[in-house]
Each structure stands twice: as structure tokens, then as C-alpha cells.
Design an enzyme around this catalytic site. Structure first.
Site, PDB file in Angstrom:
ATOM      1  CG  HIS A   1      -2.092   0.846   1.106  1.00  0.00           C
ATOM      2  ND1 HIS A   1      -2.017   2.210   1.044  1.00  0.00           N
ATOM      3  CD2 HIS A   1      -3.395   0.536   1.002  1.00  0.00           C
ATOM      4  CE1 HIS A   1      -3.230   2.698   0.904  1.00  0.00           C
ATOM      5  NE2 HIS A   1      -4.090   1.717   0.874  1.00  0.00           N
TER       6      HIS A   1
ATOM      7  CE1 TYR B   1      -4.852   9.403   7.901  1.00  0.00           C
ATOM      8  CE2 TYR B   1      -3.441   9.835   6.010  1.00  0.00           C
ATOM      9  CZ  TYR B   1      -3.692   9.162   7.192  1.00  0.00           C
ATOM     10  OH  TYR B   1      -2.780   8.253   7.665  1.00  0.00           O
TER      11      TYR B   1
ATOM     12  N   PRO C   1      -3.136   6.619  17.260  1.00  0.00           N
ATOM     13  CG  PRO C   1      -5.215   5.521  17.112  1.00  0.00           C
ATOM     14  CD  PRO C   1      -4.400   6.444  17.972  1.00  0.00           C
TER      15      PRO C   1
ATOM     16  CE  LYS D   1       5.319   6.890  11.912  1.00  0.00           C
ATOM     17  NZ  LYS D   1       5.615   6.391  10.574  1.00  0.00           N
TER      18      LYS D   1
ATOM     19  CE1 TYR E   1       0.508   8.074   7.057  1.00  0.00           C
ATOM     20  CE2 TYR E   1       0.776   7.045   4.910  1.00  0.00           C
ATOM     21  CZ  TYR E   1      -0.016   7.386   5.994  1.00  0.00           C
ATOM     22  OH  TYR E   1      -1.345   7.018   6.006  1.00  0.00           O
TER      23      TYR E   1
HETATM   24  P1  RFL Z   1      -0.659  -4.988  22.904  1.00  0.00           P
HETATM   25  O1  RFL Z   1      -0.962  -5.381  21.492  1.00  0.00           O
HETATM   26  O2  RFL Z   1      -1.684  -4.170  23.619  1.00  0.00           O
HETATM   27  O3  RFL Z   1      -0.371  -6.320  23.715  1.00  0.00           O
HETATM   28  C1  RFL Z   1      -0.251  -6.307  25.110  1.00  0.00           C
HETATM   29  C2  RFL Z   1      -0.713  -7.656  25.607  1.00  0.00           C
HETATM   30  O4  RFL Z   1      -0.561  -7.693  27.027  1.00  0.00           O
HETATM   31  C3  RFL Z   1      -1.692  -8.332  27.598  1.00  0.00           C
HETATM   32  N1  RFL Z   1      -1.785  -7.869  28.991  1.00  0.00           N
HETATM   33  C4  RFL Z   1      -1.394  -8.610  30.036  1.00  0.00           C
HETATM   34  N2  RFL Z   1      -0.916  -9.869  30.108  1.00  0.00           N
HETATM   35  C5  RFL Z   1      -0.581 -10.352  31.329  1.00  0.00           C
HETATM   36  N3  RFL Z   1      -0.741  -9.631  32.476  1.00  0.00           N
HETATM   37  C6  RFL Z   1      -1.222  -8.357  32.451  1.00  0.00           C
HETATM   38  N4  RFL Z   1      -1.365  -7.649  33.570  1.00  0.00           N
HETATM   39  C7  RFL Z   1      -1.573  -7.805  31.176  1.00  0.00           C
HETATM   40  N5  RFL Z   1      -2.067  -6.608  30.777  1.00  0.00           N
HETATM   41  C8  RFL Z   1      -2.174  -6.667  29.455  1.00  0.00           C
HETATM   42  C9  RFL Z   1      -2.849  -7.897  26.709  1.00  0.00           C
HETATM   43  O5  RFL Z   1      -3.941  -8.818  26.799  1.00  0.00           O
HETATM   44  C10 RFL Z   1      -2.181  -7.920  25.326  1.00  0.00           C
HETATM   45  O6  RFL Z   1      -2.339  -9.169  24.684  1.00  0.00           O
HETATM   46  O7  RFL Z   1       0.724  -4.197  23.040  1.00  0.00           O
HETATM   47  P2  RFL Z   1       2.072  -4.260  22.145  1.00  0.00           P
HETATM   48  O8  RFL Z   1       2.519  -5.668  21.944  1.00  0.00           O
HETATM   49  O9  RFL Z   1       2.949  -3.276  22.760  1.00  0.00           O
HETATM   50  O10 RFL Z   1       1.596  -3.756  20.682  1.00  0.00           O
HETATM   51  C11 RFL Z   1       1.162  -2.425  20.496  1.00  0.00           C
HETATM   52  C12 RFL Z   1       0.088  -2.387  19.419  1.00  0.00           C
HETATM   53  O11 RFL Z   1      -0.938  -3.307  19.727  1.00  0.00           O
HETATM   54  C13 RFL Z   1      -0.515  -0.976  19.286  1.00  0.00           C
HETATM   55  O12 RFL Z   1       0.477   0.001  19.397  1.00  0.00           O
HETATM   56  C14 RFL Z   1      -1.233  -0.796  17.932  1.00  0.00           C
HETATM   57  O13 RFL Z   1      -2.358  -1.611  17.847  1.00  0.00           O
HETATM   58  C15 RFL Z   1      -1.595   0.661  17.727  1.00  0.00           C
HETATM   59  N6  RFL Z   1      -2.393   0.841  16.501  1.00  0.00           N
HETATM   60  C16 RFL Z   1      -1.777   0.859  15.270  1.00  0.00           C
HETATM   61  N7  RFL Z   1      -0.432   0.699  15.179  1.00  0.00           N
HETATM   62  C17 RFL Z   1       0.178   0.654  13.962  1.00  0.00           C
HETATM   63  O14 RFL Z   1       1.404   0.501  13.902  1.00  0.00           O
HETATM   64  N8  RFL Z   1      -0.556   0.764  12.776  1.00  0.00           N
HETATM   65  C18 RFL Z   1      -1.926   0.937  12.794  1.00  0.00           C
HETATM   66  O15 RFL Z   1      -2.539   1.009  11.728  1.00  0.00           O
HETATM   67  C19 RFL Z   1      -2.585   0.995  14.077  1.00  0.00           C
HETATM   68  N9  RFL Z   1      -3.928   1.116  14.168  1.00  0.00           N
HETATM   69  C20 RFL Z   1      -3.784   0.943  16.599  1.00  0.00           C
HETATM   70  C21 RFL Z   1      -4.533   1.085  15.411  1.00  0.00           C
HETATM   71  C22 RFL Z   1      -4.422   0.923  17.842  1.00  0.00           C
HETATM   72  C23 RFL Z   1      -5.796   1.056  17.920  1.00  0.00           C
HETATM   73  N10 RFL Z   1      -6.415   1.070  19.196  1.00  0.00           N
HETATM   74  C24 RFL Z   1      -6.627  -0.135  19.891  1.00  0.00           C
HETATM   75  C25 RFL Z   1      -6.268   2.253  19.952  1.00  0.00           C
HETATM   76  C26 RFL Z   1      -5.915   1.191  15.475  1.00  0.00           C
HETATM   77  C27 RFL Z   1      -6.555   1.187  16.734  1.00  0.00           C
HETATM   78  C28 RFL Z   1      -8.056   1.324  16.810  1.00  0.00           C
END
Ligand code: RFL
Length: 418
Positions: free
Chosen positions: A83, A212, A304, A308, A415
Site C-alpha cells: 500500500h 484522510y 493511531p 506507528k 509516514y
Molecule cells: P498490545 O498489542 O496491547 O499487547 C499487550 C498484551 O498484554 C496483555 N496484557 C497482560 N498480560 C498479562 N498480564 C497483564 N497484567 C496484562 N495486561 C495486558 C494484553 O492482553 C495484550 O495481549 O501491546 P504491544 O505488543 O505493545 O503492541 C502495540 C500495538 O498493539 C498498538 O500500538 C497498535 O495496535 C496501535 N495501533 C496501530 N499501530 C500501527 O502501527 N498501525 C496501525 O494502523 C494501528 N492502528 C492501533 C490502530 C491501535 C488502535 N487502538 C486499539 C487504539 C488502530 C486502533 C483502533
């Protein structure tokens, strides 16, 4: 090794106890295990829930290369789609940036985060890695010393005390790692004061680009996920309940803000998931406290707006994994000592760009909440308003992005980069 500590607490050990099985924890676990480091991943949720938790979808080229380097990219290379373009729809017109032909000429790979997590879990478990699903970490103790422990509890309330050499906090913003930091280490950015209704629609993408839309009624965004599922964002008033808007109102509002009358109409479909996201950013500094090291959202929360978060999580996990291997397998702690400083340079770069995107995409006057989507009821700020100044700067920034090749190259580089 398991031993009974007292009547209700099991005692177990691993050289590295990883908290959280998201992109950060699973990338880390896979690399450590492949290098023969004894580790375990404690994850609060069950495996089935992680496999359907939709979040990110845009993977940076550096993320793909990192995963490829460690043999973790088979699924995304097979099913991910390149993309390389985004479109800005504004009240002064529409323009498209083919960012894969600008800057470093690189593109994203669209691959849903839940598919990446599914792949990383399968790879780790197939290789003999240990994950304890349904195990919630409660607290990290003695991180200042060389023998930290983690208290965890399973769904039945059984408690386990894990003894480790290092604890990797990859359990997100609300996890146990952050709660276990000494007071005063969190650096909070003031809340951006902006909220998005994040939607996952059972509908094919309506644009062949990221969309956007800046509109007087508020921001709207369009991002491809799969051929049948598209992510949309609608700026909403802070405190709006996720179920406040009917599906019809959502689509009417999206059509209005995305200016469908001037373009092709949006493909409508059932709303599969909805959640309100308050745009917030923060950075923990430093990322290391003795034997406790943070990565991913636990280290830094990023809004988001520039996609990143998941990319930073993978980048930090690789740096941390290789530093831990150096120390535990070769007795060289140099990389571990530099881990925090190296990551923070990337984190602040990503935060700056994400902040720039937030200011580019949102008007100062905030979203219009009235339900009548037919009337373009948002008002331009008056010249004597303070918001007039900010709105004029925002428009000037967009105009520069539309017309300046140098600005476009800068945008493209940031980006797709982490
Ligand atoms: P995660 O994915 O939140 O995983 C953390 C894990 O820890 C578990 N956990 C625990 N386990 C044991 N004991 C505890 N006390 C615990 N507390 C929590 C949780 O169940 C979970 O499985 O963190 P990680 O690995 O640091 O990854 C970060 C990403 O998930 C996050 O930054 C992204 O999803 C942000 N984000 C996006 N990032 C991108 O790079 N590109 C995107 O297009 C993008 N779109 C998004 C997004 C985040 C979004 N939300 C949820 C705000 C779109 C959305 C809607």
C-alpha cells in the site's frame, strides 16, 4: 521448574519472563527462544481472543524486514498487500500522495494485527515456546536487584510466583509492568483532547488509498484492512458512548465528511466492531529499571493517527531481544545498557510525526455533534477567534504538503518509517 511455595502459590522460573502476547511480547519471545534463551510469555487473555482482536494493519517496511530477518514474516509476505498512497480530502480540494514514489520510495504492507499475532503465536508455540494464556501478571517485585519476581494469577485464581533474571514488560499501557515502576518515571503528554470512533466495517475499501478527510464537522479516516473489511474513523465528542450512533448515522456522517458527493460513494456494510479511542500519547523514560525493561505500548503510547504503535513495538522487541541474548548467552551487557537510549530516539521521532499528523487532521473548533448530517453545520472560525490563527496555519500546512515536493518527501519518509 515448578515448586510449591506455600499452600496457594506455585513457584516457577525462566531467565526472561515476558508480560503480554501482543506484537512486542511475541516478537521478543520468538527471537529469544530461537537463540536458546529460557523464556516464558504470560498473557492475560485466552489464545482465541487474541486471534480476533482487530487493531493495527499498516506495517512499515522496517517492520517487515525485521520480522523477515527472524523467519517470522511468512504469513504477511504471503497474504499482506502493498500500500503506497494516501488521499487528503479538504474543503479546498482533494489531493493524492503516492508516497511509495516519494522520500525513500517505500510502501506499507497491509496485514491485520490479529493475523500477525496469530502467526507469531503459532510460530513460537510450534518451536516449543511457552505461553501461559489466562495468566494475569499482578506485579513485578525486586526489579532493582538481579532476581526479580512476577506474581501472576490464572482465571481460577491460582497464583504463581515467577523468578527471573529479567522481566520484559510488553503488557501495554494498563499492564503490570507500568504499575510496578518507581513513582515519577512516567512522562505524560497532555491528552490531545480528541476522540475517534474507530469502526471496522464489513465492506470492501472504498478508495485505493488511505483516506484522510478534514471537515468542519470533524475528521474522518478510511484505511483498508482486507478485501472485505475496512477500518473507518470518525472524530466524535469526548465521552461519546461507542454505541451512541446508529449505523445509518455513521455512514451518512462518513459520506458527508469524506465528500462522497464529489467522489465515488462509500461501500456500506455492517459495522463489525466499534470503539471510542481517545487520542493520547505518553513516553516512559527511561525504559529500563534494573531488571525490568519495557517495550511496545508499555514503553510509549502513541495515538493511531500515523499508524506507528505496532511498528514501534516490533522494532523495540528486536532491539531488546538481541540485547538480552548478548547478555544472557555471551555475558555482554553493553546493548542492554544502551537499550533505553536507542529506543527513545525512535520513539520521540514517531511521537513528533504523530503529533504533526494530529494537528494536520483536526480543526481547532472540534467535532460537530448535531445529528443532522445533511446540513453542513460546522462553522468556520471568525477572524477574531484564536482558533482562526490555528486553523489558518493548519490549512497552510496542508497547502504546503499539496504543493511542495520537499515537504512531500519529508512526509513519505516519516509516514512509512520507524
Ligand atoms: P498490545 O498489542 O496491547 O499487547 C499487550 C498484551 O498484554 C496483555 N496484557 C497482560 N498480560 C498479562 N498480564 C497483564 N497484567 C496484562 N495486561 C495486558 C494484553 O492482553 C495484550 O495481549 O501491546 P504491544 O505488543 O505493545 O503492541 C502495540 C500495538 O498493539 C498498538 O500500538 C497498535 O495496535 C496501535 N495501533 C496501530 N499501530 C500501527 O502501527 N498501525 C496501525 O494502523 C494501528 N492502528 C492501533 C490502530 C491501535 C488502535 N487502538 C486499539 C487504539 C488502530 C486502533 C483502533
Amino acid at each position: 521448574m515448578t515448586a510449591r511455595q506455600n499452600s496457594s502459590t506455585e513457584r516457577e522460573s525462566a531467565d526472561v519472563v515476558v508480560l503480554g502476547a501482543g506484537p512486542a511480547g511475541l516478537t521478543l519471545g520468538n527471537i529469544l527462544h530461537a537463540h536458546g534463551i529460557d523464556c516464558v510469555v504470560l498473557e492475560r487473555a485466552e489464545r482465541a481472543a487474541l486471534q480476533v482482536r482487530a487493531r493495527a494493519g499498516f506495517l512499515a517496511p522496517n517492520t517487515v524486514r525485521t520480522l523477515e530477518r527472524h523467519g517470522l514474516a511468512d504469513g504477511l509476505l504471503r497474504h499482506g498487500r502493498p500500500h503506497g498512497a494516501c488521499e487528503f480530502r479538504t474543503d479546498t480540494g482533494t489531493f493524492r500522495l503516492d508516497y511509495d514514489r516519494l522520500g525513500r520510495r517505500e510502501h506499507h504492507t497491509v496485514y491485520p494485527q490479529q493475523d500477525l499475532v496469530t502467526d507469531l503465536m503459532a510460530h513460537y508455540l510450534d518451536a516449543g515456546g511457552r505461553i501461559r494464556f489466562g495468566a494475569e501478571a499482578l506485579a513485578v517485585h525486586d526489579a532493582d536487584g538481579h532476581r526479580p519476581t512476577v506474581d501472576a494469577r490464572d482465571a481460577q485464581g491460582r497464583r504463581t510466583r515467577w523468578h527471573a533474571r529479567y522481566v520484559a514488560g510488553c503488557d501495554g499501557r494498563h499492564g503490570a509492568a507500568r504499575r510496578s515502576l518507581p513513582p515519577g518515571t512516567l512522562r505524560h503528554h497532555p491528552d490531545h483532547g480528541i476522540s475517534w470512533l474507530g469502526l471496522l466495517a464489513e465492506a470492501p475499501p472504498s478508495l485505493d488509498t488511505v483516506g484522510y478527510a478534514t471537515h468542519r464537522r470533524g475528521f474522518a479516516g478510511h484505511m483498508a484492512r482486507t478485501p472485505d473489511v475496512t477500518r473507518y474513523y470518525l472524530q466524535c465528542e469526548r465521552g461519546t458512548p461507542a454505541d451512541a450512533w446508529s449505523e445509518e448515522r455513521i455512514w451518512d456522517e462518513l459520506d458527508l465528511r469524506m465528500r462522497s458527493d464529489d467522489h465515488r460513494p462509500l461501500h456500506r456494510g455492517r459495522i463489525l466492531q466499534r470503539a471510542v479511542v481517545d487520542l493520547r500519547s505518553d513516553v516512559v523514560e527511561p525504559l529500563r529499571h534494573g531488571s525490568l525493561l519495557l517495550a511496545g505500548d508499555a514503553a510509549s503510547l502513541i495515538s493511531p493517527s500515523a499508524a506507528k504503535g505496532a511498528n514501534l513495538a516490533v522494532l523495540e522487541a528486536e532491539l531488546l531481544a538481541l540485547a538480552l541474548v548478548d547478555d544472557l548467552a555471551h555475558g555482554d551487557a553493553t546493548a542492554l545498557d544502551h537499550y533505553s537510549r536507542r529506543c527513545l530516539a525512535h520513539i520521540w521521532r514517531a511521537q513528533e510525526f504523530s503529533h504533526w499528523m494530529i494537528r494536520l487532521l483536526h480543526t481547532d473548533s472540534g467535532p460537530v455533534s448535531g445529528p443532522d448530517t445533511r446540513a453542513d453545520s460546522g462553522a468556520d472560525p471568525r477572524p477574531d477567534d484564536e482558533s482562526f490563527f490555528h486553523e489558518s496555519m493548519r490549512r497552510s500546512r496542508l497547502e504546503s504538503l499539496r504543493t511542495s515536493r520537499a515537504h512531500q518527501d519529508w512526509f513519505a519518509e516519516n509516514y512509512v518509517g520507524v
